[in-house]
Design an enzyme around this catalytic site. Structure first.
Site, PDB file in Angstrom:
ATOM      1  N   GLY A  66      -1.013  -0.187   3.322  1.00  0.00           N
ATOM      2  CA  GLY A  66      -2.073  -0.674   2.475  1.00  0.00           C
ATOM      3  C   GLY A  66      -3.341  -1.144   3.175  1.00  0.00           C
ATOM      4  O   GLY A  66      -4.277  -0.931   2.706  1.00  0.00           O
ATOM      5  N   THR A  67      -3.328  -1.302   4.464  1.00  0.00           N
ATOM      6  CA  THR A  67      -4.355  -1.865   5.345  1.00  0.00           C
ATOM      7  C   THR A  67      -5.332  -0.478   5.491  1.00  0.00           C
ATOM      8  O   THR A  67      -6.587  -0.672   5.227  1.00  0.00           O
ATOM      9  CB  THR A  67      -3.944  -2.232   6.867  1.00  0.00           C
ATOM     10  N   ASN A 142      -0.002 -11.731  -2.590  1.00  0.00           N
ATOM     11  CA  ASN A 142       1.103 -11.575  -1.898  1.00  0.00           C
ATOM     12  C   ASN A 142       1.840 -12.856  -1.791  1.00  0.00           C
ATOM     13  O   ASN A 142       2.999 -12.964  -1.394  1.00  0.00           O
ATOM     14  CB  ASN A 142       0.826 -10.965  -0.566  1.00  0.00           C
ATOM     15  N   GLN A 170       1.168  -5.332  -3.770  1.00  0.00           N
ATOM     16  CA  GLN A 170       2.214  -6.320  -3.997  1.00  0.00           C
ATOM     17  C   GLN A 170       2.529  -6.122  -5.575  1.00  0.00           C
ATOM     18  O   GLN A 170       3.381  -6.883  -6.046  1.00  0.00           O
ATOM     19  CB  GLN A 170       1.899  -7.443  -3.902  1.00  0.00           C
ATOM     20  N   ALA A 191       4.138   2.060   0.700  1.00  0.00           N
ATOM     21  CA  ALA A 191       5.587   2.464   0.632  1.00  0.00           C
ATOM     22  C   ALA A 191       6.497   1.277   0.752  1.00  0.00           C
ATOM     23  O   ALA A 191       7.354   0.999   0.081  1.00  0.00           O
ATOM     24  CB  ALA A 191       6.026   3.638   1.345  1.00  0.00           C
ATOM     25  N   HIS A 192       6.198   0.593   1.804  1.00  0.00           N
ATOM     26  CA  HIS A 192       7.117  -0.413   2.523  1.00  0.00           C
ATOM     27  C   HIS A 192       7.471  -1.684   1.602  1.00  0.00           C
ATOM     28  O   HIS A 192       8.222  -2.552   1.928  1.00  0.00           O
ATOM     29  CB  HIS A 192       6.909  -0.774   4.024  1.00  0.00           C
ATOM     30  N   THR A 228      -2.574  15.255  10.668  1.00  0.00           N
ATOM     31  CA  THR A 228      -1.439  15.911  10.047  1.00  0.00           C
ATOM     32  C   THR A 228      -0.731  15.069   9.240  1.00  0.00           C
ATOM     33  O   THR A 228      -0.522  13.895   9.737  1.00  0.00           O
ATOM     34  CB  THR A 228      -0.611  16.554  11.316  1.00  0.00           C
ATOM     35  N   CYS A 317       1.649 -11.509   8.162  1.00  0.00           N
ATOM     36  CA  CYS A 317       0.589 -11.177   9.495  1.00  0.00           C
ATOM     37  C   CYS A 317       0.454 -12.600   9.993  1.00  0.00           C
ATOM     38  O   CYS A 317       0.057 -12.815  11.213  1.00  0.00           O
ATOM     39  CB  CYS A 317      -0.604 -10.321   9.347  1.00  0.00           C
TER      40      CYS A 317
END
Ligand SMILES: Cc1ncc(COP(=O)(O)O)c(C=O)c1O
Length: 377
Positions: A66-67, A142, A170, A191-192, A228, A317
């Protein structure tokens, strides 16, 4: 109950990733057999992400999360002399990016929010200037879970011919996303937060959007993101996207909302001097943010942690920081009130027993802390 910080990896996601970690090890840019296998897996995942967002596969750029997606949207679009409109409740990925851009001669307007943590689209319209290049407003907050009026903001952006980015980190997997309905040009996910692995995400970039890459190097991702590809991670995001689409259709989100509501009602019934921040507005189904009168949220957080209940005092964070949450203070909450607030966020694996456990833990911890804290009478 801290799913908004990160979610567990779904077993289906792990199984889909496994062969790419243990057996296949091709570089998706190699043209031999192993490379072609990796490329196929990456492209299949891209189709799954596109299905989640309602876009073309070619409009999906894989990122590290996301960042990166938010930073790419901001730094890839804005140049000195441009104007950015964003909100005061964004994640730091946008907020601090905007601050940095301000130091690089980009004008920035931070829109206020209502007491219920919602941006007024008319404020976005009023903030437009001749040099406005980008509007960036998140889809779901969030900390409070509030869903922002993106379609109205999208219309305003389109009328003004201004690019529109939304941080949907979110929202993904919790509510339906359709980039056409939103009318956005850029949209970021991670994804997380949706049962995929940490360290991978995607940025939707509408065809025809002129955006500079953040990284320079190889021609990966149609020259939009050199480096990659994280094949196993991308496969995980693809499978997580399929799960998210299925979960919205088969009632997983509704089940989570029922549990969240039971938790909320239970706490309000059992604990005096408690309430819900941003109650009564549209929220994602898994999130609630509660205040406990006269309590220090950090003390309650620690008491619950010792009890085995993981919650959050703000964004992951920022937790541990003494400053009260910028989201809650932007809503106009007094410092003490903001400090006395905690976020509970459920996962798709949360159960009724988890809610009972949390109710007992919160009731006991609040009682104990109030007994030794004379602030609450
Ligand atoms: C709304 C929002 N945007 C962006 C991010 C950053 O995502 P990541 O941790 O994948 O970089 C988060 C993470 O908490 C978030 O909640």
């Amino acid at each position: 109950m801290d799913a908004n910080a990160t979610t567990p990896l779904a077993p289906e996601v792990f199984e889909a990733m496994r062969p790419h970690l243990l057996e296949g090890f091709g570089n998706a840019s190699s043209i031999h057999f192993h490379g072609r296998q990796a490329r196929g897996a990456v492209e299949r995942a891209r189709i799954s992400v596109a299905a989640l967002l309602g876009c073309q596969a070619a409009e999906v750029v894989f990122t590290s999360g996301g960042t990166e997606g938010a930073n790419h949207a901001l730094f890839g679009i804005l140049r000195p002399g441009d104007h950015l409109i964003t909100s005061s409740i964004e994640h730091h990925a946008v907020l601090l990016g905007a601050e940095r851009l301000r130091e690089r001669a980009v004008d920035v307007t931070f829109l206020p929010v209502s007491g219920d943590c919602v941006v007024d689209p008319e404020d976005a319209r009023a903030a437009l200037r001749p040099n406005t290049k980008l509007i960036s407003v998140m889809m779901a907050n969030n900390e409070t879970g509030t869903i922002q009026p993106l379609e109205a903001i999208g219309r305003i952006a389109a009328e003004a011919d201004v690019y529109f980015h939304t941080d949907a980190v979110q929202a993904a997997g919790k509510i339906a996303i359709d980039v056409e309905k939103i009318g956005c040009d850029l949209l970021s996910i991670a994804a997380h937060k949706m049962y995929g692995p940490q360290g991978v995400g995607a940025l939707f970039v509408r065809r025809g959007t002129t955006i500079e890459p953040l990284f320079f190097g190889g021609a990966h991702e149609r020259q939009r993101r050199a480096g990659t590809e994280n094949v196993a991670g991308i496969v995980g995001l693809g499978t997580a996207s399929q799960l998210a689409v299925a979960g919205l259709a088969d009632g997983v989100s509704d089940r989570i909302a029922v549990l969240r509501d039971r938790l909320e009602t239970g706490i309000l019934e059992r604990v005096d001097g408690a309430g819900v921040n941003a109650f009564g507005v549209a929220r994602v189904p898994n999130t609630t943010n509660l205040w406990f009168d006269g309590l220090d949220g950090e003390a309650l957080f620690i008491a619950l942690d010792l009890h085995g209940l993981a919650v959050s005092g703000g964004s992951a964070c920022a937790s541990g920081a003494a400053e009260p949450s910028h989201v809650l203070t932007a809503m106009g909450l007094a410092m003490d009130w903001a400090r006395a607030s905690l976020r509970f966020s459920l996962t798709r694996y949360s159960t009724g027993e988890d809610v009972d456990f949390a109710l007992d833990a919160v009731t006991a911890a609040v009682g104990r802390l109030r007994a030794i804290a004379p602030a609450y009478v």
